[in-house]
Design a protein around this motif. Structure first.
Motif, PDB file in Angstrom:
ATOM      1  N   ARG A 255       0.658  -1.097  -0.438  1.00 38.73           N
ATOM      2  CA  ARG A 255      -0.278  -0.064  -0.098  1.00 38.73           C
ATOM      3  C   ARG A 255       1.080   1.269   0.029  1.00 38.73           C
ATOM      4  O   ARG A 255       0.343   2.184  -0.689  1.00 38.73           O
ATOM      5  N   HIS A 256       2.095   1.462   0.698  1.00 37.57           N
ATOM      6  CA  HIS A 256       2.714   2.456   0.702  1.00 37.57           C
ATOM      7  C   HIS A 256       3.783   2.562  -0.392  1.00 37.57           C
ATOM      8  O   HIS A 256       4.149   3.650  -0.627  1.00 37.57           O
ATOM      9  N   ALA A 257       4.415   1.517  -0.926  1.00 38.75           N
ATOM     10  CA  ALA A 257       4.965   1.746  -2.323  1.00 38.75           C
ATOM     11  C   ALA A 257       3.900   2.052  -3.710  1.00 38.75           C
ATOM     12  O   ALA A 257       4.211   2.946  -4.091  1.00 38.75           O
ATOM     13  N   ALA A 258       2.433   1.251  -3.352  1.00 38.09           N
ATOM     14  CA  ALA A 258       2.232   2.210  -4.135  1.00 38.09           C
ATOM     15  C   ALA A 258       2.124   3.944  -4.195  1.00 38.09           C
ATOM     16  O   ALA A 258       2.038   4.552  -5.504  1.00 38.09           O
ATOM     17  N   GLN A 259       1.613   4.324  -3.126  1.00 40.12           N
ATOM     18  CA  GLN A 259       2.166   5.495  -3.156  1.00 40.12           C
ATOM     19  C   GLN A 259       3.178   6.411  -3.253  1.00 40.12           C
ATOM     20  O   GLN A 259       3.228   7.471  -3.598  1.00 40.12           O
ATOM     21  N   PHE A 260       4.274   5.827  -3.157  1.00 39.96           N
ATOM     22  CA  PHE A 260       5.599   6.287  -3.248  1.00 39.96           C
ATOM     23  C   PHE A 260       5.566   6.148  -4.862  1.00 39.96           C
ATOM     24  O   PHE A 260       6.254   6.940  -5.362  1.00 39.96           O
ATOM     25  N   LEU A 261       5.100   5.368  -5.456  1.00 34.88           N
ATOM     26  CA  LEU A 261       4.758   5.239  -7.007  1.00 34.88           C
ATOM     27  C   LEU A 261       3.914   6.840  -8.318  1.00 34.88           C
ATOM     28  O   LEU A 261       4.455   6.326  -9.044  1.00 34.88           O
ATOM     29  N   LYS A 273      10.812   7.318   3.861  1.00 38.40           N
ATOM     30  CA  LYS A 273       9.701   7.506   4.656  1.00 38.40           C
ATOM     31  C   LYS A 273       8.705   6.637   4.460  1.00 38.40           C
ATOM     32  O   LYS A 273       7.481   6.867   5.655  1.00 38.40           O
ATOM     33  N   ALA A 274       8.844   5.844   4.011  1.00 33.63           N
ATOM     34  CA  ALA A 274       7.582   5.291   3.151  1.00 33.63           C
ATOM     35  C   ALA A 274       7.522   3.786   4.084  1.00 33.63           C
ATOM     36  O   ALA A 274       6.167   2.904   4.364  1.00 33.63           O
TER      37      ALA A 274
END
Length: 418
Positions: A255-261, A273-274
């Motif tokens: 989920r955080h990886a998707a926000q990062f991408l 940070k993620a």
């Protein structure tokens, strides 16, 4: 004074034998009931079960009232049988009455009712509990006197506990109960229950993904390589490390990886940070403890470390749940099954397969007190790292090494020689 007719005496004798059978069957049925089913029925509000449970709280009083009643009717029956026999056969009637009554009581008042009570304890114990409760109240003073003398005698032998035996089941006893209930519990549920009982014996080392198979993100890679790795990953959580796996920085959730991408210009700083703070697990911790700690700390994945702090692998909640309910997902299209059967009935097994998984899948008994994987078992048995395919024996199991890659047994053929 006129003598009592033989017909009346015979009727009284018949009634006394029935009473003797009642007391005999009551004793056996009360003591043969399944204590755990009885507790369940009590919780369900079953009135007769409550009566029976109340009586069993003081087994000394229960046995006391039953034996007082049983001995009274047996002695009275003996006296009446003697009177009847003497009237019919004279002095020889004493011996005849003794032999005949012994046989009658043995068959009709002991063996038969006690056998029936053993087979159907609840059908006899529940109705009997109502009668025994009334008798206990009526004969309470006599029961107390008998119990006081009996309990005093037991104390001379060091026995002080006279209350009901509140049986508790250990894990092995509970395992036996689950195995014996195979006809009452669906096989899948039975297997899950047995797996839960095994959690305390299984360490996190047995179910973790070993470090050489861990897929993580090296923060020293370029941002382009990191993004490509995230996009291609099939895992929902990946460890993030600095240069080597022993230097874990954190855990990246999908989920955080998707926000990062989704960021217009993803950077390593944004990636860090993620990430979430890593959660560490000692390798000797039982998975039962790990599961409880996951629940308490709201974690779903941990980094397994040894006594020196070196990373040995990762363990996820999914791995623990699979230990209980089995595999959630089949192998990916580009992956071979860890265990596959060959045409000759032997098995081709991947070297990294855990021995516990092999034993569980094939009902084998490969040793589990040493190495955790098939590769480790082979190397420990040979005492050297094989460079060419060879064969070896471990107990009754023939192991033929088929493929070796990077000093690790990749595949081996196993056969159980019974």
């Amino acid at each position: 004074m006129n003598e009592v007719p033989l017909s009346i005496l015979s009727g009284i004798l018949f009634f006394l034998i029935i009473l003797s059978a009642f007391f005999s069957s009551s004793e056996t049925s009360m003591l043969s009931m399944n204590k755990y089913r009885l507790k369940h029925l009590v919780k369900s509000g079953h009135r007769s079960a409550k009566k029976a449970s109340k009586l069993l709280e003081r087994p000394d009083r229960l046995i006391g009232v039953i034996l007082i009643g049983n001995n009274f009717v047996n002695i009275l029956a003996s006296a009446i049988a003697t009177i009847i026999a003497v009237r019919i056969w004279g002095d020889a009637g004493v011996a005849i009455a003794t032999g005949a009554l012994t046989l009658i009581i043995l068959i009709f008042a002991e063996v038969t009712p006690k056998t029936m009570a053993t087979i159907h304890p609840e059908k006899i114990a529940f109705p009997a509990s109502w009668v025994l409760t009334v008798l206990l109240k009526a004969l309470y003073p006599l029961v107390v006197i008998v119990n006081t003398m009996s309990n005093g005698l037991m104390r001379l032998f060091g026995i002080k506990h006279i209350h009901g035996n509140h049986d508790t089941l250990g894990s092995e006893e509970l395992r036996t109960v689950v195995n014996e209930a195979s006809g009452l519990i669906p096989p899948a549920h039975q297997e899950m229950l047995l797996s839960i009982l095994d959690l305390e014996k299984v360490s996190v080392e047995d179910i973790m993904v070993p470090r050489n198979e861990v897929i993580g993100i090296d923060i020293e890679d370029s941002i382009e390589e990191i993004i490509e790795q995230i996009c291609q990953s099939r895992h929902t959580r990946m460890p993030v490390y600095n240069g080597e796996i022993n230097k874990v920085i954190g855990i990246l959730h999908a989920r955080h990886a998707a926000q990062f991408l989704r960021e217009p210009n993803p950077t390593k700083a944004a990636l860090l940070k993620a990430t979430l703070e890593p959660y560490f697990i000692p390798e000797s911790t039982s998975i039962n403890t790990v599961l409880l700690n996951f629940q308490k700390d709201h974690q779903q994945m941990g980094i397994v470390v040894d006594e020196y702090g070196d990373v040995q692998g990762i363990a996820a909640l999914e791995d623990i749940l699979e230990e209980i309910v089995g595999e959630f997902t089949p192998p990916q299209e580009d992956e071979e099954e860890e265990i596959s059967i060959l045409e000759d009935g032997s098995f081709r097994i991947e070297g990294t397969t855990h021995i516990r998984d092999i034993n569980k899948a094939l009902s084998w008994h490969l040793p589990t007190d040493g190495p955790k994987t098939l590769n480790g078992l082979i190397i420990e048995t040979l005492e050297f790292i094989p460079e060419h395919p060879i064969s070896l024996w471990v107990d009754n199991y023939m192991i033929e090494i088929q493929e070796i890659e990077d000093k690790v047994v990749k595949y081996a053929r196993l056969e159980h020689k019974r």
